[in-house]
Design an enzyme around this catalytic site. Structure first.
Site, PDB file in Angstrom:
ATOM      1  CG  ASP A  17      -0.294   0.003   2.535  1.00  0.00           C
ATOM      2  OD1 ASP A  17       0.907   0.345   2.621  1.00  0.00           O
ATOM      3  OD2 ASP A  17      -0.964  -0.328   3.526  1.00  0.00           O
ATOM      4  CB  THR A  18       0.102   4.873  -0.067  1.00  0.00           C
ATOM      5  OG1 THR A  18      -0.770   4.870   1.062  1.00  0.00           O
ATOM      6  CG2 THR A  18      -0.703   4.844  -1.353  1.00  0.00           C
TER       7      THR A  18
END
Length: 140
Positions: A17-18
């Site tokens: 994910d980010t």
């Protein structure tokens, strides 16, 4: 009862994910992968299940995150079936780094669906026992 079935998975970059750690939904995919590998180790393929008119279903899943996984990490995901007397069974799964550090846990309730009646099979333990060529990985 023996050790639980375990499969090692390498965390891939596209699963992050980010924040740079394993996306939450991918933990569930790893759990699913381990369950199918456990069934496969017992000699039960998806094709065999479909040919006999049944398929496993998840009825409840609880996921606890304990530590992060990052790209390139490896994780061992276990799969342990716990059989009862009814139409459902429990599955416990543990995620551990190769050094033994616990990363996450998944607990769930499953069943075996009759694909023609769309009802749960009355005794999934016995049906899995009939289908398995090696019942050991399923603790049968």
């Amino acid at each position: 009862m023996g050790d639980p079935f375990t499969v090692r998975i390498a965390v891939r970059g596209y699963e992050l994910d980010t924040q740079g750690h394993l996306n939450q939904a991918v933990y569930l995919q790893y759990a699913e992968h381990a369950r199918w590998e456990c069934l496969r180790a017992a000699g039960i393929s998806q094709d065999r299940l479909i040919a006999t008119g049944v398929g496993p279903v998840a009825l409840e899943v609880t996921l606890r995150y304990l530590r992060e996984l990052r790209g390139g990490d490896e994780v061992d995901v276990s799969c342990e079936f716990h059989w009862g007397e009814g139409r459902t069974f429990r599955i416990e799964q543990d995620y551990r780094r190769p050094d033994g550090t616990q990363v996450a846990t998944v607990t769930g309730v499953g069943g075996l669906l009759d694909l023609s009646t769309r009802q749960l099979v009355a005794d999934p333990r016995e049906r899995f026992r009939e289908l398995a060529t090696d019942p050991g990985p399923l603790h049968l």
